[in-house]
Design a protein around this motif. Structure first.
Motif, mmCIF file in Angstrom:
data_model
loop_
_atom_site.group_PDB
_atom_site.id
_atom_site.type_symbol
_atom_site.label_atom_id
_atom_site.label_comp_id
_atom_site.label_asym_id
_atom_site.label_seq_id
_atom_site.Cartn_x
_atom_site.Cartn_y
_atom_site.Cartn_z
ATOM 1 N N UNK A 155 39.040 39.483 80.541
ATOM 2 C CA UNK A 155 39.024 39.945 81.933
ATOM 3 C C UNK A 155 37.616 40.324 82.368
ATOM 4 N N UNK A 156 37.248 39.979 83.602
ATOM 5 C CA UNK A 156 35.931 40.313 84.114
ATOM 6 C C UNK A 156 35.915 41.788 84.507
ATOM 7 N N UNK A 157 34.810 42.464 84.193
ATOM 8 C CA UNK A 157 34.666 43.862 84.575
ATOM 9 C C UNK A 157 34.065 43.911 85.973
ATOM 10 N N UNK A 158 34.918 43.748 86.989
ATOM 11 C CA UNK A 158 34.431 43.628 88.368
ATOM 12 C C UNK A 158 33.465 44.772 88.720
ATOM 13 N N UNK A 159 33.839 45.972 88.362
ATOM 14 C CA UNK A 159 33.023 47.132 88.732
ATOM 15 C C UNK A 159 31.609 46.976 88.170
ATOM 16 N N UNK A 160 31.556 46.670 86.873
ATOM 17 C CA UNK A 160 30.246 46.542 86.227
ATOM 18 C C UNK A 160 29.447 45.430 86.905
ATOM 19 N N UNK A 161 30.091 44.300 87.175
ATOM 20 C CA UNK A 161 29.408 43.188 87.842
ATOM 21 C C UNK A 161 28.776 43.688 89.137
ATOM 22 N N UNK A 162 29.599 44.379 89.950
ATOM 23 C CA UNK A 162 29.103 44.873 91.225
ATOM 24 C C UNK A 162 27.904 45.791 91.018
ATOM 25 N N UNK A 163 28.011 46.655 90.023
ATOM 26 C CA UNK A 163 26.941 47.633 89.815
ATOM 27 C C UNK A 163 25.612 46.926 89.535
ATOM 28 N N UNK A 164 25.598 46.035 88.560
ATOM 29 C CA UNK A 164 24.322 45.379 88.236
ATOM 30 C C UNK A 164 23.828 44.573 89.423
ATOM 31 N N UNK A 190 23.712 41.287 103.687
ATOM 32 C CA UNK A 190 24.587 42.342 104.211
ATOM 33 C C UNK A 190 25.314 43.066 103.093
ATOM 34 N N UNK A 191 25.771 42.324 102.089
ATOM 35 C CA UNK A 191 26.477 42.939 100.958
ATOM 36 C C UNK A 191 26.463 41.956 99.805
ATOM 37 N N UNK A 192 26.803 42.436 98.623
ATOM 38 C CA UNK A 192 26.697 41.563 97.441
ATOM 39 C C UNK A 192 27.774 40.487 97.423
ATOM 40 N N UNK A 193 28.708 40.549 98.385
ATOM 41 C CA UNK A 193 29.751 39.520 98.420
ATOM 42 C C UNK A 193 29.380 38.391 99.366
ATOM 43 N N UNK A 194 28.201 38.485 100.021
ATOM 44 C CA UNK A 194 27.740 37.425 100.898
ATOM 45 C C UNK A 194 27.526 36.145 100.094
ATOM 46 N N UNK A 195 27.892 35.001 100.697
ATOM 47 C CA UNK A 195 27.610 33.733 100.027
ATOM 48 C C UNK A 195 26.108 33.505 100.000
ATOM 49 N N UNK A 196 25.591 33.059 98.868
ATOM 50 C CA UNK A 196 24.139 32.847 98.785
ATOM 51 C C UNK A 196 23.703 31.735 99.735
ATOM 52 N N UNK A 228 15.120 35.070 95.254
ATOM 53 C CA UNK A 228 15.209 36.370 94.582
ATOM 54 C C UNK A 228 16.496 36.466 93.775
ATOM 55 N N UNK A 229 17.583 35.932 94.335
ATOM 56 C CA UNK A 229 18.866 35.979 93.621
ATOM 57 C C UNK A 229 18.746 35.224 92.299
ATOM 58 N N UNK A 230 18.120 34.041 92.354
ATOM 59 C CA UNK A 230 17.996 33.245 91.127
ATOM 60 C C UNK A 230 17.180 34.007 90.093
ATOM 61 N N UNK A 231 16.085 34.608 90.551
ATOM 62 C CA UNK A 231 15.259 35.379 89.607
ATOM 63 C C UNK A 231 16.096 36.487 88.979
ATOM 64 N N UNK A 232 16.873 37.174 89.815
ATOM 65 C CA UNK A 232 17.723 38.254 89.301
ATOM 66 C C UNK A 232 18.608 37.744 88.174
ATOM 67 N N UNK A 233 19.158 36.532 88.383
ATOM 68 C CA UNK A 233 20.072 35.982 87.378
ATOM 69 C C UNK A 233 19.431 35.968 85.997
ATOM 70 N N UNK A 248 26.719 38.421 94.114
ATOM 71 C CA UNK A 248 27.110 39.082 92.868
ATOM 72 C C UNK A 248 27.328 38.061 91.766
ATOM 73 N N UNK A 249 28.148 37.048 92.069
ATOM 74 C CA UNK A 249 28.478 36.075 91.017
ATOM 75 C C UNK A 249 27.263 35.275 90.594
ATOM 76 N N UNK A 250 26.359 34.983 91.532
ATOM 77 C CA UNK A 250 25.170 34.229 91.156
ATOM 78 C C UNK A 250 24.255 35.056 90.269
ATOM 79 N N UNK A 251 24.096 36.315 90.607
ATOM 80 C CA UNK A 251 23.220 37.169 89.806
ATOM 81 C C UNK A 251 23.765 37.282 88.383
#
Ligand SMILES: Nc1ncnc2c1ncn2[C@@H]1O[C@H](COP(=O)(O)OP(=O)(O)OP(=O)(O)O)[C@@H](O)[C@H]1O
Ligand SMILES: Nc1ncnc2c1ncn2[C@@H]1O[C@H](COP(=O)(O)OP(=O)(O)OP(=O)(O)O)[C@@H](O)[C@H]1O
Ligand SMILES: [Mg+2]
Ligand SMILES: [Mg+2]
Lengths: 286, 507, 334, 334
Positions: B374-383, B396-402, B412-417, B358-361
């Motif tokens: 303040x970070x909009x955690x929900x929005x971050x997760x959504x995108x 497994x989930x967006x909280x997995x370490x890259x 793919x994560x980098x491209x997403x960013x 999530x944070x990398x994207x």
């Protein structure tokens, strides 16, 4: 059973070990138990306050305290007084009447005596310097100012060209050598505690400088240096006496005896000539 | 080649029912694999299929949760890399494991230094000779005394290969050894592989490049989602079949670029110079255009990209964005001007490997997901979820370490960013390095869509088919110069190679 | 950062190659500059006796610096060197004075004690995976406490072992080359430095230390027994701290149990000023020695100039930063 | 190591997710264990007044720990926090006592001074590329020297500003909830900790700090203005050190110019015991607070038990190592 925590300004230095020895002797004599504690350096006033709090928590029958700052810790002492714990101050006093008595020697007077002997030795004229063990602690300031003021007042022909600070023997040695380097015409140097005195002696040996060295406190190295003529002499307070005074006073206090506001444990000038005297030898320590 | 002969040769290595799970991931499920002496056995599968994990188990880096490994028919416990090496098994890791402060030779022989003087002193001279010998055998020009930290990714990969060869193993695992190499280097490597085969060395070859498999592999084993799918003879099996087994679905065909950018210029670079790496580089890029950068390793393509992106200082040169001259002194400036750069060195410059998907994207766009600091955690997760879905990132989930994602999925994560940051000038440096055919096709389509949406795109790639597949226009570099521009729809591999080797003095 | 680390590696290749050489060169320039400055503005600074004084003031910090250089190149840190020095001095005192054993035993005992304690630090770091900073911070307390326990918080004197003077104040070399009054303590520092420089750049031990500091994981995957080498590295560091303990206690002719706290930071400063990277994998022993000299020249010079104590402290802080800055800056340019 | 860092990321994600939570849990278990032990074996330990004493003994180290937690998570280190605290206290003393200005100005002045000096450290680190260890080692000396210069090496008392007592010894909460005698200094620590925890886990600042600590180059290439955020981080650290300066000087009703040296190591120890990684990118403020409590409970408990001073030092060293070991060990298992 009676228990007195004794809180000093430090514990790892010779001077405090001598105080501890005296206190333990008196404790054994009076059949009381004591603990002897202190912070790592004389700068850690808040840590000493924590030690004080911990001591009070133990609900002792009395408390010996050598305040690192004459005012800063009064509130903490007040707590002890409120808890009805008799307090005996030592080494240097507190600006308050909470302590029943204060077992101490006047650092300023003691240092002044050092000044007199030093001045005499150089014919009351010429350049001198001092190496002080601590720039900010009560002991350091007291001994420094006691020495400098006395010189200023009584010996107009003596000029203090340099005052250096060094908190251990090694640094003191290098300091003194730098001082001698900067002012080759120095005639005498005063060192304000055992560590600085050792440093002074080492520096004089290493440089072979023909100057008058005057020390403070006791300890084997310093005594030897005086014996072999490296140092002229030194002032010793009576740390063992201070330790005894603290415990004895606390015992008296718990017994409800009246105590004088101050007990001067005295100080002595010692050199080759009088080191052997019973009275002096008694207050010297290795 | 005659598989019949080899078929009855006993396997040197056999893996049975191998199981391996990582937190949140079942990486391997009862996988089997075997390798015979003197064969090249290709191991294929999509990103995250479990290829590297299986091989790390074979080489003692990981311990399996279940299953057994037979070496020469005897069950073997491979607790450590040393244990594996002792049995003659060594590996070229997909990620580079080198000591940047040490020289090539010192890296190759680390822990096995030739000694002198009571065995406490290192015999540097002998070490350099031996290293030089290996490089000669690989036909590469690398100074054994040169420091690995100053080498490009490609050269570092060559050092890794040399190191693996120096063990004189009978079983050699190569995990995507050519991902950073250019044609010539690949040719030399294949020559080395051929002669290893001849000496009866068994080679496991992991790659995403179909043509390579066709050329050197005897057998192909396909994995998908941590499971064993099938093992086939390479020669007699059409690659389309392999690909279908890998991805389990039909794939887009390999047609050539057809489109063309608009006439609106968005980026113009004039007279870019940087030491020896860049000399008088000038080119322009239009809205909706895909400009391919071809060239051999060290040609200076990455340097061009980094210079435009403000990652490295330039000696001279001018950059115009939308017609205005812009001073780009830092990546921040570049991003402000709508320029994005996707580094070829994912692990170090692309990802914050210790942070979540999530944070990398989102990291390049955090500014946007903030309210009163303040970070909009929900929005971050959504995108993040959205892009993980879009690019089919296997996690497994967006909280997995890259750090824990497979190579391709990291990419793919980098491209997403950068897609999320939606800059309108996108510089992709080796965008499909270490990415499987399935994902590749998607990413191609993605780039085309982006171009169609009016983004201006630069693609740096060492794979000519890729350049030809994507580019509307192709700039070819050699020794820091742009030696020519070609029309992407008509250019041929030959034309490109000629320009790519057109040295200043030769020209 | 990038630039520095980009050059950096070369240092690792060997203590005498390009960047490494440059690092030392840079530090050396700073040192010369300081010497020149003080010679001009501090009367009586540039005299033979003062130079000897400076050397003597450098010995302890220099040796401690060399000790921690091993650990820092290996990618670690050791905060216990200061109090470790004290502990080893006390050990020497107990062996020589309390037990009255001969000098060699005292020397061996002190060094062995340091190496042993160092190995313990190394073990907690390698096997228990405690971060070096915290493991050695703990060891710093343990060593300090033990020094006080063993010495009963009293100095131990070496009066019964006159030969102990040989370890620092005496100048044996002046017997051979009259006029060269360099004390043995200083000679010992140079010897330790030269040997260490060879160990780090030419021997297998050094290679492993650089490998650890450069990329421990890669080293492990290359089949290197990382933990053993790590433990050895800290043991060496402890052992050399023991040598520092001998020098300081010989000079003071007594083991002072309260001395040593804070010495670790001076030593680490010397290492970094000498161009060794705290991130590991790069560094030279000679740089450390020069760094140590920079610090003692500074202190001595400011004293001889008669700068006020408090300003002396400020200036020292500034110079530490400036020296490192020049180092980094010039290496960027290079 | 691998395992610890394997969890790490989640910690980086937010102070309240799994691993981070576990880290704190672990440290918390250690703390409870110590409390239980001393309650059993140290008479008079488990008394209200002693608990207050422990809290008071924690306040300064706790706040300094929080300050340096920011920097450590960002992948740096700050050795100047101890003397910075002293300098800020002196600044407060000058503003309130020497210049006789009102309390708020003193508070703002002290915090601003800390933030300013911190920003300078940050600038030398970010722009001049000086390694944090050395830049802040230099700043440690500079702050110490300036504190002595400004105070003329004498304590500055706050007798003319009785309200200054509000910052630490006074217990305002007891006015609201009689019986809860928690001093304001302790309350301030908790407030600073809670705010910092939110800043680090919920705001852009925190996110940037974690990114810096995890991979600075990648952050830079993502268009993040790395240097600015770095400078800000050190400024925050300095500012919070200023708060520590206010607490300590309020408690002693005086700014003590020599105090503070060595406090940085205690603070860093608290941070690491609290499960924050010195390699950056991972950590929690609450862990730091628990770490600080572990240290003060230990010192207090051993005192109340009447353990000898020198042994106390040894035990403290051992416990620091053991606490971190348990933390690492349990997280491996998890
Ligand atoms: N150390 C690890 N911890 C957790 N998960 C891991 C770890 N290593 C690999 N994985 C996961 O196991 C699966 C297989 O990874 P692996 O690297 O073997 O794939 P791969 O086939 O090599 O992919 P690629 O072709 O992209 O390299 C992936 O889902 C990956 O995320
Ligand atoms: N980190 C580095 N250190 C030293 N030189 C470098 C570095 N990166 C690139 N170079 C040099 O700069 C020039 C251009 O390298 P660059 O990586 O840009 O080539 P490239 O065309 O991108 O090839 P590839 O990306 O396939 O390696 C080459 O001479 C290369 O050796
Ligand atoms: Mg892989
Ligand atoms: Mg490139």
């Amino acid at each position: 059973e009676t228990y007195f925590p004794i809180i000093a300004k430090g514990f790892s230095h010779q001077f405090w070990q001598a105080v501890k020895a005296g206190a333990e002797e008196a404790a054994a004599r009076n059949g009381v138990t004591i603990t002897f504690e202190g912070p790592n350096t004389e700068a850690e006033i808040d840590k000493q306050t924590d030690i004080l709090n911990a001591a009070i928590a133990k609900a002792p029958q009395g408390l010996g305290f050598a305040a690192l700052d004459s005012q800063a810790q009064i509130p903490a002492l007040q707590k002890a007084a409120d808890a009805g714990i008799p307090i005996v101050a030592f080494d240097s006093g507190v600006d308050s009447d909470l302590p029943l008595t204060t077992c101490s020697t006047d650092n300023m007077a003691a240092a002044a005596a050092a000044a007199d002997n030093l001045a005499k030795a150089i014919g009351e004229e010429g350049k001198i310097a001092a190496v002080i063990h601590d720039q900010t602690s009560a002991t350091g300031i007291g001994r420094r100012d006691g020495f400098l003021n006395r010189i200023k007042e009584a010996y107009p022909n003596i000029e203090v060209v340099d005052v250096q600070y060094a908190n251990d023997a090694l640094k003191a040695a290098d300091n003194v050598k730098a001082m001698l380097q900067a002012n080759p015409d120095i005639k005498a140097i005063f060192a304000s505690n055992e560590g600085s005195a050792i440093g002074l002696a080492v520096a004089m040996k290493e440089t072979g400088a023909q100057i008058v060295g005057v020390g403070f406190d006791s300890g084997k190295t310093q005594k030897d240096a005086i014996m072999d003529g490296t140092l002229l002499g030194a002032i010793t307070q009576n740390p063992v006496g201070i330790g005894q005074c603290v415990v004895d006073s606390l015992v008296k206090a718990t017994a409800g005896e009246e105590l004088p506001k101050n007990i001067d444990t005295g100080f002595y000038w010692y050199d080759k000539t009088n080191m052997a005297d019973a009275q002096i030898a008694a207050v010297l320590y290795d | 080649m005659n598989e019949t002969v080899r078929a009855n040769a006993p396997p040197v290595v056999e893996m049975r029912g191998i199981e391996k799970s990582f937190p949140g991931v079942r990486a391997l499920q009862s996988v089997r694999f075997d390798l015979r002496a003197g064969e090249v056995h290709a191991l294929m599968g999509e990103n995250g299929a479990g290829k590297s994990t299986l091989m790390k188990i074979l080489t003692g880096v990981y311990q399996p949760d279940g299953g057994e490994i037979l070496v020469d028919g005897r069950s073997a416990a491979l607790r450590t890399p040393q244990a594996a090496q002792a049995l003659g098994i060594s590996i070229i890791h997909q990620e580079l494991f080198l000591m940047n402060h040490l020289s090539a030779a010192q890296n190759i022989f680390i822990g096995r230094e030739p000694r002198k003087g009571l065995g406490i002193f290192v015999d540097e001279a002998k070490m350099k000779q031996d290293a030089a010998a290996i490089f000669r055998r690989m036909k590469v020009e690398i100074d054994p005394a040169a420091e690995v930290g100053n080498m490009t990714v490609a050269r570092q990969q060559l050092v890794e290969i040399a190191k693996a060869l120096s063990y004189n193993a009978r079983v050699l695992v190569m995990d995507e050894p050519t991902s950073a190499l250019n044609e010539t280097e690949v040719e030399h490597l294949f020559a080395v592989i051929a002669d290893l085969k001849a000496n009866g060395v068994g080679i496991v070859y992991i790659t995403h490049k179909m043509d390579e498999v066709k050329r050197i592999a005897d057998r192909v084993t396909v994995m998908r989602d941590g499971q064993y799918i099938d093992t086939l003879p390479a020669a007699s099996t059409p690659m389309s079949t392999v690909i279908q087994l890998m991805v389990g679905r039909e794939l887009a065909d390999q047609h050539r670029a057809t489109g063309q950018g608009t006439a609106e210029e968005v980026l113009r670079v004039t007279g870019l110079n940087r030491g020896k790496a860049l000399r008088e580089v000038s080119f322009s890029l239009n809205k909706g255009e895909i400009l391919g950068f071809a060239g051999l390793m060290g040609a200076g393509r990455t340097e061009v990209a980094r210079a435009i992106f403000g990652a490295d200082p330039i000696d001279s040169g001018e950059i115009q964005v939308h017609g205005q001259v812009r001073r780009i002194a830092s990546p921040a400036d570049a991003v402000e001007n709508g320029i994005a750069y996707l580094s070829e060195d994912r692990k170090h410059f692309g990802l914050v490997t210790g942070m979540s998907v999530r944070d990398n994207v989102t990291m390049a766009s955090w500014g946007r997901f903030m309210q009163a600091g303040f970070m909009q955690e929900a929005a971050l997760g959504k995108v993040a979820e959205e892009y993980v879905r879009k690019l089919r990132v296997k996690t497994p989930h967006i909280h997995q370490e890259t750090r824990l994602l497979s190579g391709g999925n990291q990419q793919k994560v980098v491209i997403s960013k950068w897609l999320l940051r939606d800059c309108d000038i996108l510089i992709f440096d080796e965008p499909t390095r270490g990415i499987d055919v399935g994902a590749k096709a998607e990413i191609y389509r993605l780039l085309e869509d982006l171009a169609a949406q009016g983004k201006a795109i630069i693609v740096i790639s060492s794979e000519l088919p890729e350049v030809l597949r994507l580019s509307h226009r192709i700039a070819v570099m050699c020794e820091g110069r742009i030696t020519g521009e070609l029309d992407g729809r008509t250019a041929s591999q030959e034309e490109i190679m000629t320009l790519a080797t057109q040295r200043a003095n030769a020209a | 950062m990038t630039d520095t680390t980009l050059d950096s590696g070369k240092g690792a290749k060997s203590g005498f190659f390009t960047t490494a050489a440059l690092q030392k060169a840079v530090a050396f320039v700073v040192l010369i500059a300081l010497l020149a400055f003080f010679s001009l503005f501090a009367p009586n600074f540039a005299t033979g006796s003062n130079m000897v004084g400076i050397m003597q003031a450098t010995a302890v910090n220099g040796v401690l610096g060399v000790a921690v250089t091993y650990v820092i190149i290996a990618g670690g840190i050791d905060l216990s060197i200061g109090t470790m020095m004290t502990l080893t001095a006390v050990v020497a005192g107990i062996i020589l004075t309390n037990l009255g054993m001969p000098l060699p035993l005292g020397i061996i005992g002190a060094i062995a004690a340091g190496a042993f304690m160092g190995a313990i630090s190394g073990w907690t770091i390698a096997e228990l995976k405690i971060p070096p900073f915290i493991a050695t911070l703990g060891m710093m307390q343990i060593a300090r406490g033990l020094a006080l326990v063993f010495s009963e918080a009293k100095p131990i004197y070496f009066n019964d072992t006159p030969s102990y003077q040989l370890l620092s104040p005496v100048s044996s070399i002046s017997a051979i080359f009259p006029g060269i009054e360099i004390p043995n303590g200083v000679m010992i520092m140079f010897i330790v430095a030269i040997i260490s420089s060879i160990v780090l750049t030419r021997t297998i031990v050094g290679r492993m230390i650089f490998a650890l500091g450069s990329n421990e994981e890669a080293a492990r995957l290359s089949g290197i027994k990382v933990n053993r080498w790590k433990i050895l590295t800290y043991a060496i560091c402890g052992g050399i701290s023991g040598i520092a303990g001998l020098i300081v206690s010989s000079r003071l002719n007594s083991a002072q149990p309260a001395l040593g706290l804070g010495y670790e930071l001076d030593a680490i400063a010397a290492v970094v000023i000498g161009g060794t990277s705290l991130s590991g994998g790069r560094g030279t022993v000679m740089g450390t020695i020069i760094g140590a000299f920079i610090m003692s020249v500074l202190t001595n010079g400011l004293r001889v100039m008669g700068v006020q104590e408090e300003w002396k402290i400020v200036v020292t802080g500034v110079i530490i930063i400036v020296a490192v800055f020049i180092d980094i800056f010039l290496r960027k340019k290079a």
